[in-house]
Design a protein around this motif. Structure first.
Motif, mmCIF file in Angstrom:
data_model
loop_
_atom_site.group_PDB
_atom_site.id
_atom_site.type_symbol
_atom_site.label_atom_id
_atom_site.label_comp_id
_atom_site.label_asym_id
_atom_site.label_seq_id
_atom_site.Cartn_x
_atom_site.Cartn_y
_atom_site.Cartn_z
ATOM 1 N N LEU A 342 0.805 -1.219 0.000
ATOM 2 C CA LEU A 342 0.000 0.000 0.000
ATOM 3 C C LEU A 342 0.839 1.269 0.000
ATOM 4 C CD1 LEU A 342 -2.926 -0.923 2.428
ATOM 5 C CD2 LEU A 342 -2.713 -1.284 -0.037
ATOM 6 N N VAL A 343 2.122 1.166 0.327
ATOM 7 C CA VAL A 343 2.995 2.346 0.289
ATOM 8 C C VAL A 343 2.999 2.955 -1.106
ATOM 9 C CG1 VAL A 343 5.387 3.117 0.499
ATOM 10 C CG2 VAL A 343 4.426 1.558 2.196
ATOM 11 N N GLY A 344 2.803 2.134 -2.125
ATOM 12 C CA GLY A 344 2.785 2.649 -3.486
ATOM 13 C C GLY A 344 1.736 3.717 -3.712
ATOM 14 N N LEU A 345 0.656 3.699 -2.929
ATOM 15 C CA LEU A 345 -0.393 4.701 -3.091
ATOM 16 C C LEU A 345 0.118 6.111 -2.809
ATOM 17 C CD1 LEU A 345 -3.376 2.787 -1.436
ATOM 18 C CD2 LEU A 345 -3.074 3.278 -3.871
ATOM 19 N N ALA A 346 1.157 6.241 -1.991
ATOM 20 C CA ALA A 346 1.697 7.564 -1.665
ATOM 21 C C ALA A 346 2.344 8.230 -2.876
ATOM 22 C CB ALA A 346 2.709 7.454 -0.522
ATOM 23 N N PHE A 347 2.725 7.447 -3.878
ATOM 24 C CA PHE A 347 3.377 7.998 -5.069
ATOM 25 C C PHE A 347 2.394 8.234 -6.213
ATOM 26 C CE2 PHE A 347 6.549 5.617 -2.700
ATOM 27 C CZ PHE A 347 7.601 6.523 -2.643
ATOM 28 N N VAL A 348 1.125 7.896 -6.013
ATOM 29 C CA VAL A 348 0.145 8.008 -7.084
ATOM 30 C C VAL A 348 -0.117 9.455 -7.496
ATOM 31 C CG1 VAL A 348 -2.287 7.622 -7.658
ATOM 32 C CG2 VAL A 348 -0.932 5.781 -6.636
ATOM 33 N N PRO A 349 -0.311 10.413 -6.564
ATOM 34 C CA PRO A 349 -0.598 11.790 -7.021
ATOM 35 C C PRO A 349 0.466 12.347 -7.962
ATOM 36 C CG PRO A 349 -1.084 11.573 -4.691
ATOM 37 C CD PRO A 349 -0.397 10.309 -5.090
ATOM 38 N N ASP A 350 1.733 12.229 -7.597
ATOM 39 C CA ASP A 350 2.797 12.731 -8.459
ATOM 40 C C ASP A 350 2.930 11.895 -9.725
ATOM 41 O OD1 ASP A 350 4.618 14.983 -7.083
ATOM 42 O OD2 ASP A 350 3.790 13.675 -5.552
ATOM 43 N N GLY A 351 2.750 10.581 -9.587
ATOM 44 C CA GLY A 351 2.860 9.724 -10.757
ATOM 45 C C GLY A 351 1.806 10.050 -11.799
ATOM 46 N N LEU A 352 0.558 10.244 -11.377
ATOM 47 C CA LEU A 352 -0.508 10.571 -12.313
ATOM 48 C C LEU A 352 -0.290 11.944 -12.934
ATOM 49 C CD1 LEU A 352 -3.733 9.267 -10.539
ATOM 50 C CD2 LEU A 352 -2.695 8.389 -12.629
ATOM 51 N N ARG A 353 0.129 12.919 -12.106
ATOM 52 C CA ARG A 353 0.351 14.257 -12.628
ATOM 53 C C ARG A 353 1.481 14.266 -13.656
ATOM 54 N NH1 ARG A 353 2.538 19.226 -10.559
ATOM 55 N NH2 ARG A 353 4.365 17.975 -9.978
ATOM 56 N N ASP A 354 2.604 13.579 -13.330
ATOM 57 C CA ASP A 354 3.737 13.549 -14.257
ATOM 58 C C ASP A 354 3.401 12.786 -15.534
ATOM 59 O OD1 ASP A 354 5.194 15.009 -12.467
ATOM 60 O OD2 ASP A 354 6.360 13.320 -11.701
ATOM 61 N N LEU A 355 2.672 11.695 -15.388
ATOM 62 C CA LEU A 355 2.344 10.891 -16.563
ATOM 63 C C LEU A 355 1.375 11.629 -17.480
ATOM 64 C CD1 LEU A 355 2.698 8.218 -18.037
ATOM 65 C CD2 LEU A 355 0.826 7.283 -16.664
ATOM 66 N N SER A 356 0.348 12.226 -16.909
ATOM 67 C CA SER A 356 -0.606 12.967 -17.739
ATOM 68 C C SER A 356 0.056 14.185 -18.372
ATOM 69 C CB SER A 356 -1.812 13.389 -16.909
ATOM 70 O OG SER A 356 -1.417 14.220 -15.812
ATOM 71 N N GLY A 357 0.961 14.834 -17.636
ATOM 72 C CA GLY A 357 1.676 15.977 -18.199
ATOM 73 C C GLY A 357 2.567 15.575 -19.355
ATOM 74 N N ALA A 358 3.263 14.451 -19.197
ATOM 75 C CA ALA A 358 4.125 13.969 -20.280
ATOM 76 C C ALA A 358 3.300 13.561 -21.497
ATOM 77 C CB ALA A 358 4.968 12.799 -19.790
ATOM 78 N N ALA A 359 2.134 12.960 -21.261
ATOM 79 C CA ALA A 359 1.282 12.543 -22.374
ATOM 80 C C ALA A 359 0.713 13.736 -23.124
ATOM 81 C CB ALA A 359 0.149 11.665 -21.858
ATOM 82 N N ALA A 360 0.427 14.828 -22.415
ATOM 83 C CA ALA A 360 -0.170 16.007 -23.035
ATOM 84 C C ALA A 360 0.853 16.911 -23.689
ATOM 85 C CB ALA A 360 -0.963 16.799 -21.993
ATOM 86 N N SER A 361 2.117 16.757 -23.326
ATOM 87 C CA SER A 361 3.129 17.686 -23.831
ATOM 88 C C SER A 361 3.276 17.622 -25.333
ATOM 89 C CB SER A 361 4.482 17.413 -23.167
ATOM 90 O OG SER A 361 4.955 16.117 -23.521
ATOM 91 N N GLY A 362 3.053 16.489 -25.942
ATOM 92 C CA GLY A 362 3.195 16.353 -27.387
ATOM 93 C C GLY A 362 2.102 17.046 -28.159
ATOM 94 N N ARG A 363 0.982 17.345 -27.479
ATOM 95 C CA ARG A 363 -0.133 17.995 -28.162
ATOM 96 C C ARG A 363 -0.031 19.509 -28.125
ATOM 97 N NH1 ARG A 363 -2.914 13.812 -25.240
ATOM 98 N NH2 ARG A 363 -3.703 12.213 -26.651
ATOM 99 N N ARG A 364 0.929 20.019 -27.340
ATOM 100 C CA ARG A 364 1.073 21.460 -27.254
ATOM 101 C C ARG A 364 1.687 22.023 -28.525
ATOM 102 N NH1 ARG A 364 3.397 20.542 -21.448
ATOM 103 N NH2 ARG A 364 1.497 20.550 -20.225
#
Length: 374
Positions: A342-364
């Motif tokens: 369950l410790v992995g849940l502590a990294f989810v907010p940053d992981g989701l933000r970084d992943l979604s940001g990286a995915a969206a960067s190509g559309r800019r």
């Protein structure tokens, strides 16, 4: 250019922050598939519920009562293998193949201690494991609140491990030893990790899968001496298991029943279900708890730390073991890796933000500014 955003909780960006847009989108798709796969737990079989009545303890906790009975008889002078064979026959358990007999390590230790001593030893091991993980997690987070959340999540994964009535259960001890081994391993410092990993295998031989994962990871990382250390631990276990098989053969009779086998083929959903049963995720409804397992795995994948990669590989290996070889009545194998999950849940907010940001960067829209000098 895409500006670098400050992490939400973690001390530095996650592994996903530097992904190219194409790979980030593929990773997002894999995350969706993972969360969908976790919902297979809703259709996975579950062990029968316990009645909660102390008068039915022999039925609700049949395996725990079996191991406790063996320890008590060994404490009073009984031979471990003779005592275990008789206890298995009395309880209508299979006696073949030899792996139906647990290794004698835990029973030998507990037989030489009063019950209070076993409880103290269990709590001390749990406390030491929690402290070791706390020391590894503190540098990963930049502020106190996420550190507290990570500690609470660790506590939620270790709830089962501090239940005194389960101190006879081999997987409880082996799971704590695996968690401690994983937390202690650092680049260039692996002797303690190997020692506790070997101890886990001598309590429950299925911990050998963890040793194999660590050996493979060390070899892949170029840590040849460490890989040799893990290989030596596996060799020691092989000798012990061979001696154990010989001892079992001396007490098993030709007409003793054999196991039905371990090819349960219950799939990934069964692994997810065992993780919910083995942690605080047993409290919420399964439709909510199951995706949390997937998010926890995602969080471990997000943490940019070699320790996280090894932990994720360990979870994956036991997911295969439980999904292929697990049966409904062997759900407790999940305890071998449930502690830190369950410790992995502590990294989810940053992981989701970084992943979604990286995915969206190509559309800019990209604007190139050229400066002409005359």
């Amino acid at each position: 250019m895409t500006p670098t955003r400050m992490p939400i909780w973690t001390a530095r960006p996650t592994r996903f922050a530097a992904l190219p847009p194409g790979r980030a989108r593929a990773t997002l798709a894999l995350l969706v598939l993972l969360l969908a796969a976790c919902l297979l737990a809703l259709r996975s079989p579950s062990p029968p519920p316990v009645s909660g009545d102390s008068a039915n303890r022999a039925e609700d906790q049949a395996d725990v009562v079996l191991y406790q009975t063996i320890v008590e008889q060994v404490r009073h002078g009984g031979d471990y293998y003779a005592v275990t064979a008789q206890a298995l026959r009395t309880g209508d358990y299979p006696l073949r193949p030899f792996v139906t007999f647990r290794l004698p390590t835990l029973a030998a230790v507990q037989a030489r201690l009063p019950d209070l001593g076993s409880k103290v030893l269990l709590y001390a091991l749990a406390a030491g494991t929690a402290i070791a993980w706390w020391m590894r997690l503190v540098p990963a987070f930049g502020r106190a609140p996420p550190r507290v959340v990570a500690l609470l999540l660790l506590s939620g994964g270790m709830l089962v491990f501090v239940q005194a009535e389960l101190m006879w259960f081999h997987e409880v001890w082996a799971g704590l030893l695996i968690a401690l081994s994983l937390a202690l391993r650092r680049p260039g410092r692996w002797v303690e990790a190997v020692a506790f990993g070997l101890a886990a295998t001598l309590v429950r031989e299925t911990a050998a899968l963890y040793v194999g994962v660590m050996a493979a990871a060390a070899w892949a990382e170029g840590e040849r001496r460490e890989a040799t250390g893990w290989a030596l631990a596996a060799a020691v276990l092989a000798v012990v298991v061979a001696a154990h098989a010989y001892a079992v053969a001396q007490v098993v009779r030709p007409l003793d029943p054999a196991s039905a086998g371990w090819a349960g083929m219950l799939g990934f959903g069964f692994f997810v279900r065992t993780m919910t049963l083995s942690t605080a995720l047993s409290l919420p409804p399964l439709w909510l708890a199951a995706p949390m397992v997937g998010l926890a795995l995602f969080g471990w994948a997000a943490w940019a730390e070699p320790l996280a990669a090894r932990a994720l590989a360990t979870f994956a290996a036991y997911a295969v073991l439980l999904g292929v070889a697990g049966r409904v009545d062997t759900f407790y194998w999940g305890l071998l890796v449930a502690g830190p999950l369950l410790v992995g849940l502590a990294f989810v907010p940053d992981g989701l933000r970084d992943l979604s940001g990286a995915a969206a960067s190509g559309r800019r829209r990209r604007i190139t500014v050229t400066r002409l000098v005359q």
